[in-house]
Write an enzyme that holds these catalytic residues in place. Structure first.
Site, PDB file in Angstrom:
ATOM      1  N   GLU A   4     -42.904 -87.202  -3.152  1.00 12.82           N
ATOM      2  CA  GLU A   4     -42.108 -87.280  -1.924  1.00 12.82           C
ATOM      3  C   GLU A   4     -42.589 -88.419  -1.023  1.00 12.82           C
ATOM      4  O   GLU A   4     -41.771 -89.109  -0.395  1.00 12.82           O
ATOM      5  CB  GLU A   4     -42.200 -85.957  -1.144  1.00 12.82           C
ATOM      6  CG  GLU A   4     -41.706 -84.747  -1.923  1.00 12.82           C
ATOM      7  CD  GLU A   4     -42.823 -84.000  -2.617  1.00 12.82           C
ATOM      8  OE1 GLU A   4     -42.866 -82.762  -2.507  1.00 12.82           O
ATOM      9  OE2 GLU A   4     -43.650 -84.665  -3.271  1.00 12.82           O
ATOM     10  N   CYS A  29     -45.055 -79.334  -1.093  1.00 13.64           N
ATOM     11  CA  CYS A  29     -46.202 -78.508  -0.706  1.00 13.64           C
ATOM     12  C   CYS A  29     -46.253 -78.342   0.808  1.00 13.64           C
ATOM     13  O   CYS A  29     -45.877 -79.229   1.566  1.00 13.64           O
ATOM     14  CB  CYS A  29     -47.499 -79.124  -1.220  1.00 13.64           C
ATOM     15  SG  CYS A  29     -47.878 -80.761  -0.549  1.00 13.64           S
ATOM     16  N   ARG A  80     -51.548 -86.830 -28.172  1.00 17.95           N
ATOM     17  CA  ARG A  80     -52.922 -86.850 -27.661  1.00 17.95           C
ATOM     18  C   ARG A  80     -52.992 -87.554 -26.309  1.00 17.95           C
ATOM     19  O   ARG A  80     -53.809 -87.207 -25.446  1.00 17.95           O
ATOM     20  CB  ARG A  80     -53.845 -87.563 -28.648  1.00 17.95           C
ATOM     21  CG  ARG A  80     -54.156 -86.783 -29.911  1.00 17.95           C
ATOM     22  CD  ARG A  80     -55.120 -87.566 -30.794  1.00 17.95           C
ATOM     23  NE  ARG A  80     -55.514 -86.820 -31.983  1.00 17.95           N
ATOM     24  CZ  ARG A  80     -56.382 -87.257 -32.880  1.00 17.95           C
ATOM     25  NH1 ARG A  80     -56.960 -88.455 -32.712  1.00 17.95           N
ATOM     26  NH2 ARG A  80     -56.693 -86.522 -33.935  1.00 17.95           N
ATOM     27  N   LEU A 117     -61.162 -88.223 -32.808  1.00 15.62           N
ATOM     28  CA  LEU A 117     -60.359 -87.465 -31.841  1.00 15.62           C
ATOM     29  C   LEU A 117     -60.037 -88.302 -30.608  1.00 15.62           C
ATOM     30  O   LEU A 117     -60.097 -87.830 -29.476  1.00 15.62           O
ATOM     31  CB  LEU A 117     -61.076 -86.168 -31.440  1.00 15.62           C
ATOM     32  CG  LEU A 117     -61.310 -85.135 -32.553  1.00 15.62           C
ATOM     33  CD1 LEU A 117     -61.898 -83.858 -31.974  1.00 15.62           C
ATOM     34  CD2 LEU A 117     -60.033 -84.832 -33.316  1.00 15.62           C
ATOM     35  N   GLU A 163     -56.118 -78.794 -33.305  1.00 15.66           N
ATOM     36  CA  GLU A 163     -55.838 -79.580 -34.506  1.00 15.66           C
ATOM     37  C   GLU A 163     -56.554 -79.062 -35.748  1.00 15.66           C
ATOM     38  O   GLU A 163     -56.691 -79.783 -36.729  1.00 15.66           O
ATOM     39  CB  GLU A 163     -56.188 -81.050 -34.261  1.00 15.66           C
ATOM     40  CG  GLU A 163     -55.285 -81.744 -33.261  1.00 15.66           C
ATOM     41  CD  GLU A 163     -55.299 -83.261 -33.404  1.00 15.66           C
ATOM     42  OE1 GLU A 163     -56.003 -83.782 -34.283  1.00 15.66           O
ATOM     43  OE2 GLU A 163     -54.600 -83.925 -32.626  1.00 15.66           O
ATOM     44  N   GLY A 209     -59.405 -76.314 -38.023  1.00 19.72           N
ATOM     45  CA  GLY A 209     -58.719 -76.099 -39.284  1.00 19.72           C
ATOM     46  C   GLY A 209     -58.127 -74.721 -39.444  1.00 19.72           C
ATOM     47  O   GLY A 209     -57.761 -74.049 -38.480  1.00 19.72           O
TER      48      GLY A 209
END
Length: 372
Positions: free
Chosen positions: A54, A77, A186, A206, A299, A301
């Protein structure tokens, strides 16, 4: 008039989407200032701790904001946080009408901003494209209501439901188009989580790797490692330029291993575990949620998938299915700790399918069973 409001709210949503993956723990919000049928100001929330959507839109509009209509995807808010309340800025700018997409999901403040602006004589309309506005802030909504992050279970698998050719063997199953989508995902989440089996088999970084260099952001890396078997030489521990690596272990784990991993740069957290050494998944999520992590990409196993599904803690499912067969010696998508009864099986509603190269993405949302 409803169609006009929907059209402008859709444009505000386009603004909001510019902040996806960059505003956590805050929501993605877009805003427009419209006067005499023309957009005179627009903006979006860019990062937590910076001005809200805003404010950007009102500053863009300047003096033209007086008597105009403000379209905003989330209720302004009315409380002081890291920035002043947006409701006061709306009043000072002379806005005559406010059209809101969705109310604030925080139960402590929901409806407060709209009610306050209405009490000051402004016309307030709520619920315009509400579902679309909620869809881009699912993680924020869940975190606000529960303190827990939104959990996405993602896997690349063969058409016969296998995620690796054999236990402990890294297997590239899906194609480059799916891989590109995973890195884009990701880039949007707060954390990536894997089990120690995946960490040892793949030694993954990762990290986020996008074609457009410099546009990526590395999420927090999380490893479930009850016995602290992750070596200090692991890529995710050694890559100090990327995001932090948090390792969750069981109480009583080897203190020397903990000290060695911490000395290498990892952050080690302790949570309860079963007698079989399975970590309490909900405890892990509570720790992450308390650290303002609002979204987690799981991700793998197989055992980790099973643990999350068994605990009913998955919100969204993303399965990239490749046209390949790996056979019965392959690792299944999910291994459950105990035999499941038919009525206890995790159920998903498929909401979307899409083609990526030769692969097919199946997207689902979790449905809590009536028995739970």
């Amino acid at each position: 008039m409803a169609d006009i409001d929907s059209n402008y709210m859709r444009m505000a949503l386009w603004e909001a989407k510019k902040g996806i993956g960059r505003t956590s723990p805050n929501p993605c919000v877009g805003a427009l200032v419209v006067k005499n049928g023309k957009i005179v100001g627009k903006g979006y929330h860019q990062k937590a701790g910076t001005p809200h959507a805003e404010i950007h839109a009102l500053q863009d509009a300047g003096s033209k904001a007086k008597g105009a209509t403000l379209y905003v995807t989330l209720e302004p808010c009315n409380h002081i946080g890291r920035t002043p309340p947006c409701t006061e800025a709306v009043l000072q700018a002379g806005i005559a009408q406010v059209v809101i997409g969705m109310n604030d999901p925080n139960p402590r403040v929901a409806g407060g901003g709209a009610k306050y602006l209405s009490s000051k004589g402004l016309t307030v309309i709520s619920g315009v494209l509400e579902q679309e506005c909620r869809e881009i802030n699912l993680a924020f909504i869940k975190h606000s209501a529960t303190g827990l992050p939104w959990v996405i279970l993602k896997a690349g698998m063969s058409i016969d439901g296998r995620i690796a050719a054999a236990p402990g063997k890294a297997t590239m199953i899906t194609g480059k188009h799916s891989l590109a989508r995973v890195h884009a995902l990701r880039n949007r989440v707060d954390a990536i989580l894997v089990g120690i089996g995946t960490a040892l088999a793949d030694d993954p970084s990762l990290t986020t790797r996008l074609q457009k260099s410099g546009s990526e952001r590395d999420p927090l890396r999380v490893v479930l490692d009850a016995g602290l078997r992750l070596p200090e030489s692991a890529k995710m521990v050694q890559q100090h330029s990327a995001a932090e690596t948090w390792i969750f272990c069981a109480r009583g784990a080897d203190k020397k291993r903990r000290s060695a991993l911490e000395a290498a740069g990892a952050v080690v957290k302790t949570v309860p575990a079963t007698s079989e050494g399975v970590l309490d998944i909900k405890a892990v999520l509570k720790v992450l949620g308390g650290a303002q992590v609002t979204s987690v990409l799981v991700e793998g196993g197989s055992k980790v998938h099973g643990s999350f599904l068994d605990a009913d803690l998955v919100d969204q499912l993303l399965l990239y299915v490749a046209p390949k067969f790996l056979g019965d010696r392959g690792v299944p998508l999910a291994t459950f700790p105990v035999k499941k009864k038919r009525n206890d099986l995790a159920r998903f509603k498929i909401i979307k399918t899409r083609r990526y190269g030769e692969d097919v993405l199946i997207e689902g949302r979790f449905i809590k069973t009536m028995q739970k």
